[in-house]
Design a protein around this motif. Structure first.
Motif, PDB file in Angstrom:
ATOM      1  N   ILE A 158       0.837  -1.203   0.000  1.00  0.00           N
ATOM      2  CA  ILE A 158       0.000   0.000   0.000  1.00  0.00           C
ATOM      3  C   ILE A 158       0.870   1.249   0.000  1.00  0.00           C
ATOM      4  O   ILE A 158       0.597   2.228  -0.721  1.00  0.00           O
ATOM      5  CB  ILE A 158      -0.950  -0.019   1.209  1.00  0.00           C
ATOM      6  CG1 ILE A 158      -1.924  -1.190   1.103  1.00  0.00           C
ATOM      7  CG2 ILE A 158      -1.711   1.297   1.321  1.00  0.00           C
ATOM      8  CD1 ILE A 158      -2.820  -1.355   2.320  1.00  0.00           C
ATOM      9  N   ALA A 159       1.941   1.233   0.794  1.00  0.00           N
ATOM     10  CA  ALA A 159       2.853   2.380   0.829  1.00  0.00           C
ATOM     11  C   ALA A 159       3.523   2.590  -0.524  1.00  0.00           C
ATOM     12  O   ALA A 159       3.665   3.732  -0.997  1.00  0.00           O
ATOM     13  CB  ALA A 159       3.904   2.170   1.917  1.00  0.00           C
ATOM     14  N   LEU A 160       3.932   1.504  -1.167  1.00  0.00           N
ATOM     15  CA  LEU A 160       4.545   1.623  -2.493  1.00  0.00           C
ATOM     16  C   LEU A 160       3.556   2.158  -3.520  1.00  0.00           C
ATOM     17  O   LEU A 160       3.923   2.946  -4.404  1.00  0.00           O
ATOM     18  CB  LEU A 160       5.075   0.259  -2.938  1.00  0.00           C
ATOM     19  CG  LEU A 160       6.431  -0.171  -2.381  1.00  0.00           C
ATOM     20  CD1 LEU A 160       6.744  -1.607  -2.793  1.00  0.00           C
ATOM     21  CD2 LEU A 160       7.528   0.766  -2.860  1.00  0.00           C
ATOM     22  N   THR A 161       2.306   1.759  -3.408  1.00  0.00           N
ATOM     23  CA  THR A 161       1.295   2.234  -4.351  1.00  0.00           C
ATOM     24  C   THR A 161       1.059   3.732  -4.208  1.00  0.00           C
ATOM     25  O   THR A 161       1.014   4.472  -5.202  1.00  0.00           O
ATOM     26  CB  THR A 161      -0.020   1.472  -4.139  1.00  0.00           C
ATOM     27  OG1 THR A 161       0.211   0.071  -4.310  1.00  0.00           O
ATOM     28  CG2 THR A 161      -1.075   1.927  -5.132  1.00  0.00           C
ATOM     29  N   LEU A 162       0.924   4.202  -2.975  1.00  0.00           N
ATOM     30  CA  LEU A 162       0.632   5.619  -2.752  1.00  0.00           C
ATOM     31  C   LEU A 162       1.827   6.506  -3.095  1.00  0.00           C
ATOM     32  O   LEU A 162       1.685   7.525  -3.780  1.00  0.00           O
ATOM     33  CB  LEU A 162       0.201   5.835  -1.300  1.00  0.00           C
ATOM     34  CG  LEU A 162      -1.124   5.180  -0.890  1.00  0.00           C
ATOM     35  CD1 LEU A 162      -1.401   5.396   0.594  1.00  0.00           C
ATOM     36  CD2 LEU A 162      -2.272   5.728  -1.727  1.00  0.00           C
ATOM     37  N   THR A 163       3.001   6.134  -2.619  1.00  0.00           N
ATOM     38  CA  THR A 163       4.184   6.953  -2.920  1.00  0.00           C
ATOM     39  C   THR A 163       4.598   6.826  -4.384  1.00  0.00           C
ATOM     40  O   THR A 163       5.048   7.797  -4.993  1.00  0.00           O
ATOM     41  CB  THR A 163       5.352   6.547  -2.012  1.00  0.00           C
ATOM     42  OG1 THR A 163       5.614   5.140  -2.158  1.00  0.00           O
ATOM     43  CG2 THR A 163       5.034   6.845  -0.551  1.00  0.00           C
TER      44      THR A 163
END
Length: 216
Positions: A158-163
């Protein structure tokens, strides 16, 4: 009697072209020498994404609850995504990307780049934070993959998707806007050539008016 100095030609002052990068827009004179024009925006651009990484690393030391750590990191990542997408990119580097749906239900992505002066320090910090954080989350993903920590891997994804979405959007704004403008100009020129070429090739020359030739 004329003095010799009066007859000598005055040497011309060389004209130095003014570079576009040296031109300061009206109202920006006071901001040209500032180290940071938007210090609070720079702070919030970095604080949310750095806090998410710090909480992810240290959450096991302060709490054994995976749900609490998961929710806190997601909240920080969401705040970071909204801030970077809607505020810091527009004010710090003059870039913006967004999406809209037309009346036919088709989704359109818009990548905009504003031609204006940006503060060098703010631009450097913006791109540094934008690129380094996805690299850090990518490292966490590798650790979770080899450590078989699948529940934490979901959070890292999720963090990789948002950033990564913000990183891709602003790279597209910075480097894709010029290509889009170039391709649009090329297509316009091609269209004009194909439309006007047949009319130019098959047009009949206009005969001269006999009344204006002066021939009797």
């Amino acid at each position: 009697m004329n003095h010799p100095a009066m007859n000598s030609a005055t040497p011309a002052v060389p004209q130095v072209p003014l570079l576009d990068d040296d031109t300061i827009a009206f109202g920006e004179e006071d901001n040209a020498n500032k180290q940071f024009v938007h210090p609070y925006i720079v702070f919030f651009h970095l604080v949310f994404r750095c806090s998410a990484i710090i909480v992810y690393i240290l959450c096991g030391w302060f709490s054994d609850s995976f749900i609490a750590s998961f929710v806190l990191v997601i909240l920080l990542l969401s705040a970071d995504f909204w801030t970077v997408k809607n505020i810091s990119g527009r004010l710090l580097v003059g870039l913006r990307w967004w999406n809209y749906v037309d009346d036919n239900g088709k989704s359109h992505w818009v990548f905009e780049a504003r031609q204006s002066r940006v503060n060098r320090n703010e631009s450097r910090l913006f791109w540094m934070g934008l690129t380094l954080c996805p690299l850090v989350w990518s490292t966490f993903f590798i650790f979770c993959l080899f450590g078989l920590k699948f529940k934490w891997m979901l959070l890292v994804l999720i963090a990789l998707t948002l950033t990564g979405a913000n990183l891709y959007g602003y790279i597209k704004c910075k480097f894709g806007a010029k290509e889009s403008l170039k391709s649009a100009t090329t297509e316009f020129m091609k269209q004009q050539i194909f439309q006007n070429a047949p009319a130019f090739m098959f047009s009949q020359p206009t005969p001269p008016n006999a009344g204006n030739t002066g021939v009797v």
